[in-house]
Design a protein around this motif. Structure first.
Motif, mmCIF file in Angstrom:
data_model
loop_
_atom_site.group_PDB
_atom_site.id
_atom_site.type_symbol
_atom_site.label_atom_id
_atom_site.label_comp_id
_atom_site.label_asym_id
_atom_site.label_seq_id
_atom_site.Cartn_x
_atom_site.Cartn_y
_atom_site.Cartn_z
ATOM 1 N N ILE A 58 -25.496 51.145 -5.525
ATOM 2 C CA ILE A 58 -24.306 50.520 -6.097
ATOM 3 C C ILE A 58 -24.120 49.169 -5.429
ATOM 4 C CG2 ILE A 58 -21.803 50.706 -6.337
ATOM 5 C CD1 ILE A 58 -22.393 53.835 -6.181
ATOM 6 N N GLN A 59 -23.900 48.165 -6.262
ATOM 7 C CA GLN A 59 -23.811 46.801 -5.763
ATOM 8 C C GLN A 59 -22.575 46.109 -6.327
ATOM 9 O OE1 GLN A 59 -26.854 44.065 -7.374
ATOM 10 N NE2 GLN A 59 -27.417 43.713 -5.254
ATOM 11 N N GLU A 60 -21.956 45.326 -5.503
ATOM 12 C CA GLU A 60 -20.840 44.497 -5.945
ATOM 13 C C GLU A 60 -21.316 43.562 -7.062
ATOM 14 O OE1 GLU A 60 -18.393 40.724 -4.023
ATOM 15 O OE2 GLU A 60 -19.850 41.818 -2.809
ATOM 16 N N MET A 61 -20.479 43.330 -8.059
ATOM 17 C CA MET A 61 -20.775 42.330 -9.091
ATOM 18 C C MET A 61 -20.306 40.991 -8.524
ATOM 19 S SD MET A 61 -21.763 41.730 -12.402
ATOM 20 C CE MET A 61 -21.486 43.157 -13.420
ATOM 21 N N VAL A 62 -21.256 40.139 -8.206
ATOM 22 C CA VAL A 62 -20.955 38.857 -7.574
ATOM 23 C C VAL A 62 -20.640 37.829 -8.651
ATOM 24 C CG1 VAL A 62 -21.918 36.990 -6.155
ATOM 25 C CG2 VAL A 62 -22.386 39.384 -5.568
ATOM 26 N N LYS A 63 -19.557 37.091 -8.450
ATOM 27 C CA LYS A 63 -19.218 36.010 -9.364
ATOM 28 C C LYS A 63 -20.140 34.847 -9.023
ATOM 29 C CE LYS A 63 -15.426 33.484 -11.346
ATOM 30 N NZ LYS A 63 -14.005 33.264 -11.411
ATOM 31 N N ARG A 64 -21.038 34.533 -9.940
ATOM 32 C CA ARG A 64 -22.094 33.561 -9.677
ATOM 33 C C ARG A 64 -22.379 32.750 -10.931
ATOM 34 N NH1 ARG A 64 -26.196 35.324 -12.718
ATOM 35 N NH2 ARG A 64 -26.543 37.522 -12.994
ATOM 36 N N PRO A 65 -23.123 31.650 -10.772
ATOM 37 C CA PRO A 65 -23.593 30.947 -11.975
ATOM 38 C C PRO A 65 -24.567 31.859 -12.735
ATOM 39 C CG PRO A 65 -24.060 29.681 -9.957
ATOM 40 C CD PRO A 65 -23.562 31.031 -9.537
ATOM 41 N N PRO A 66 -24.963 31.500 -13.950
ATOM 42 C CA PRO A 66 -25.894 32.357 -14.706
ATOM 43 C C PRO A 66 -27.332 32.234 -14.195
ATOM 44 C CG PRO A 66 -25.381 30.414 -15.982
ATOM 45 C CD PRO A 66 -24.531 30.350 -14.738
ATOM 46 N N ARG A 67 -27.471 32.304 -12.880
ATOM 47 C CA ARG A 67 -28.797 32.215 -12.253
ATOM 48 C C ARG A 67 -28.745 32.912 -10.905
ATOM 49 N NH1 ARG A 67 -28.904 25.870 -10.236
ATOM 50 N NH2 ARG A 67 -27.568 26.200 -8.406
ATOM 51 N N ASP A 68 -29.934 33.167 -10.363
ATOM 52 C CA ASP A 68 -30.054 33.580 -8.972
ATOM 53 C C ASP A 68 -31.243 32.856 -8.381
ATOM 54 O OD1 ASP A 68 -32.323 35.020 -9.802
ATOM 55 O OD2 ASP A 68 -31.544 36.971 -9.236
ATOM 56 N N LEU A 69 -31.556 33.161 -7.153
ATOM 57 C CA LEU A 69 -32.691 32.553 -6.465
ATOM 58 C C LEU A 69 -33.681 33.628 -6.073
ATOM 59 C CD1 LEU A 69 -30.450 30.380 -4.289
ATOM 60 C CD2 LEU A 69 -32.528 29.420 -5.232
ATOM 61 N N ARG A 70 -34.954 33.333 -6.227
ATOM 62 C CA ARG A 70 -36.009 34.211 -5.706
ATOM 63 C C ARG A 70 -36.831 33.396 -4.734
ATOM 64 N NH1 ARG A 70 -39.555 38.474 -8.210
ATOM 65 N NH2 ARG A 70 -37.678 39.643 -7.710
ATOM 66 N N CYS A 71 -36.956 33.901 -3.509
ATOM 67 C CA CYS A 71 -37.825 33.286 -2.504
ATOM 68 C C CYS A 71 -39.036 34.187 -2.321
ATOM 69 C CB CYS A 71 -37.099 33.146 -1.174
ATOM 70 S SG CYS A 71 -35.725 32.001 -1.212
#
Length: 174
Positions: A58-71
């Protein structure tokens, strides 16, 4: 257990995200916006024959832009970093779901957080996924031990596969 999942859901609050413990391409990842949907999904997972389905991530729904980052982390280095943008009518950012990849700058902050996250799980060849929270900044939301990098390979100049091979050879010589 479903009971402990409900306790955590009540503590976390809505909206939230329910994920499978093992998976890829965003399969089985659900946004949970209310108690009714939470109960339906938990019941469905409890009925599964797979014991892994009864482990609730279970994960918090983070308020974010319509993107994420992958490193893409290989050993003690970020070999590539990309933004992954959601496809139209999709909240997940997976390239396999039609998302778009774009090279991202490897800032000091990004490097510090991604490498600390990688070390926290023992290092190696990893995909460290982060979100940009409006108030809290960069948040690690997932670390993948079987990282896929097709999207990153298409938009980054780094030789990701070569870096992985070099790292594997270095580890094999130890």
């Amino acid at each position: 257990s479903a009971e402990s999942a409900i306790e955590l859901i009540n503590k976390t609050g809505f909206p939230l995200v329910l994920k499978p413990i093992i998976g890829s391409w965003g399969r089985g990842v659900f946004p949970v916006r209310d108690e009714e949907m939470a109960n339906i999904l938990l019941e469905m997972r409890e009925e599964s024959d797979s014991p892994l389905a009864r482990i609730f991530y279970i994960q918090e729904m983070v308020k974010r832009p319509p993107r994420d980052l992958r490193c893409i982390v290989v050993g003690d280095e970020i070999v590539a970093a990309i933004y992954r943008y959601s496809a139209q009518n999709e909240w997940r950012t997976n390239v396999s779901r039609g998302g778009k990849a774009e090279a991202a700058p490897i800032t000091n902050e990004l490097e510090d957080i991604a490498l600390r996250a990688a070390r926290a799980v023992g290092g190696g060849v990893l995909g460290v996924d982060l979100m940009e929270d409006e108030k809290r900044g960069l948040l690690v939301h997932e670390i993948n031990n079987t990282v896929e990098f097709r999207g990153a390979s298409n938009v980054c100049e780094a030789d990701i596969a070569g870096a992985i091979i070099d790292y594997a050879l270095l580890v094999a010589k130890r």
